[in-house]
Write a protein that holds these residues in place. Structure first.
Motif, short mmCIF file in Angstrom:
data_model
loop_
_atom_site.label_atom_id
_atom_site.label_comp_id
_atom_site.label_asym_id
_atom_site.label_seq_id
_atom_site.Cartn_x
_atom_site.Cartn_y
_atom_site.Cartn_z
N GLU A 53 1.24 -1.64 -0.16
CA GLU A 53 0.15 -0.14 0.08
C GLU A 53 0.56 1.05 0.29
OE1 GLU A 53 -3.81 1.71 0.26
OE2 GLU A 53 -3.30 -0.02 -0.34
N ASN A 60 -4.26 1.69 -9.14
CA ASN A 60 -5.61 2.22 -8.33
C ASN A 60 -6.91 1.05 -8.30
OD1 ASN A 60 -6.96 2.00 -11.03
ND2 ASN A 60 -7.03 4.85 -11.09
N ASN A 72 -2.60 4.70 -1.24
CA ASN A 72 -3.61 5.02 -1.41
C ASN A 72 -3.31 3.71 -2.84
OD1 ASN A 72 -4.94 5.74 0.65
ND2 ASN A 72 -4.72 7.81 0.07
N ARG A 73 -2.47 3.05 -3.14
CA ARG A 73 -2.07 2.41 -3.92
C ARG A 73 -1.55 1.29 -4.07
NH1 ARG A 73 -0.63 6.96 -8.87
NH2 ARG A 73 -2.10 8.27 -8.87
#
Length: 227
Positions: free
Chosen positions: A149, A177, A152-153
């Motif tokens: 992580e 994503n 946030n990807r």
């Protein structure tokens, strides 16, 4: 001010990967396969939401640090002090230096000592900071880090090193994503060897032996039929 601080951090991480100070062979079988003055060129290709950028990088060894007789943790491995620049010998810009931070997420070294990859594997697997999976295939040793992580990807990384000299050969990064890939990094060392037949035979000695046996049997049958 924030950009200046970020640049300082980025260059500090690059220095950590490339840092170090005379070489020796350890009782554990570790030794340097590089010397001061050795150098390599790399092709670096990045994509960011469809925008492609390419650069050529240059890395040269300055010195190698002494290898202690006993290494018990990953971060105690010696360093090969090296310098990374663009191919025209100008300093890395902020974005490229910052990008190298992510290489440090998967490996603590740009150049490893050689001679005992079993030990290197044990040290990597036992480390509390690095939690990738060791990759060992043919003439290359390295690590994979999947589903990490980052911003946030979901990020997948792979780094491998040529066993013959311990120097980084490939580094890839794929950032996604929830629906698609949004960024990639592909760093490849120029002049890498082709298929390592001897290395493959050593690692697949049983299959090689069976293959040789089949060839001998077939040859014998053909000879008998001709008689």
């Amino acid at each position: 001010m924030r950009r200046t601080l970020g640049a300082m951090v980025a260059f500090a991480v690059v220095a950590m990967l490339l840092a170090g100070t005379a070489s020796a062979v350890s009782s554990q079988g570790l030794e340097w396969a590089v010397v001061a003055g050795d150098h390599w060129s790399y092709d670096l290709t990045t994509t960011d939401e469809g925008v492609v950028d390419t650069e050529e990088l240059y890395v040269v060894v300055n010195t190698t640090s002494t290898i202690t007789d006993t290494v018990t943790i990953l971060l105690d491995l010696p360093y090969a002090n090296s310098t990374m620049t663009f191919a025209n010998f100008t300093d890395l810009d902020f974005s490229t230096a910052f990008l190298m931070i992510f290489l440090a997420f998967i490996t603590p070294r740009f150049i490893f000592p050689v001679g005992n990859y079993t030990l290197l594997t044990e040290l990597y697997n036992a480390d509390d900071v690095y939690n990738g999976t060791v990759y060992d295939s043919g003439g290359y040793w390295g690590m994979d880090l999947n589903d990490y992580e980052l911003f946030n990807r979901s990020t997948d990384m792979h780094a491998d090193f040529l066993k013959a000299d311990g120097v980084l050969a490939h580094w890839t990064l794929t950032s996604s994503n929830e629906t698609s890939v949004v960024g990639t990094v592909n760093m490849v060392r120029q002049g890498l060897p082709g298929f390592d037949l001897i290395g493959w035979i050593r690692e697949n000695i049983l299959l090689a032996g069976i293959g040789v046996g089949i060839v001998i049997i077939v040859g014998a049958v053909v000879c008998m039929r001709r008689k």
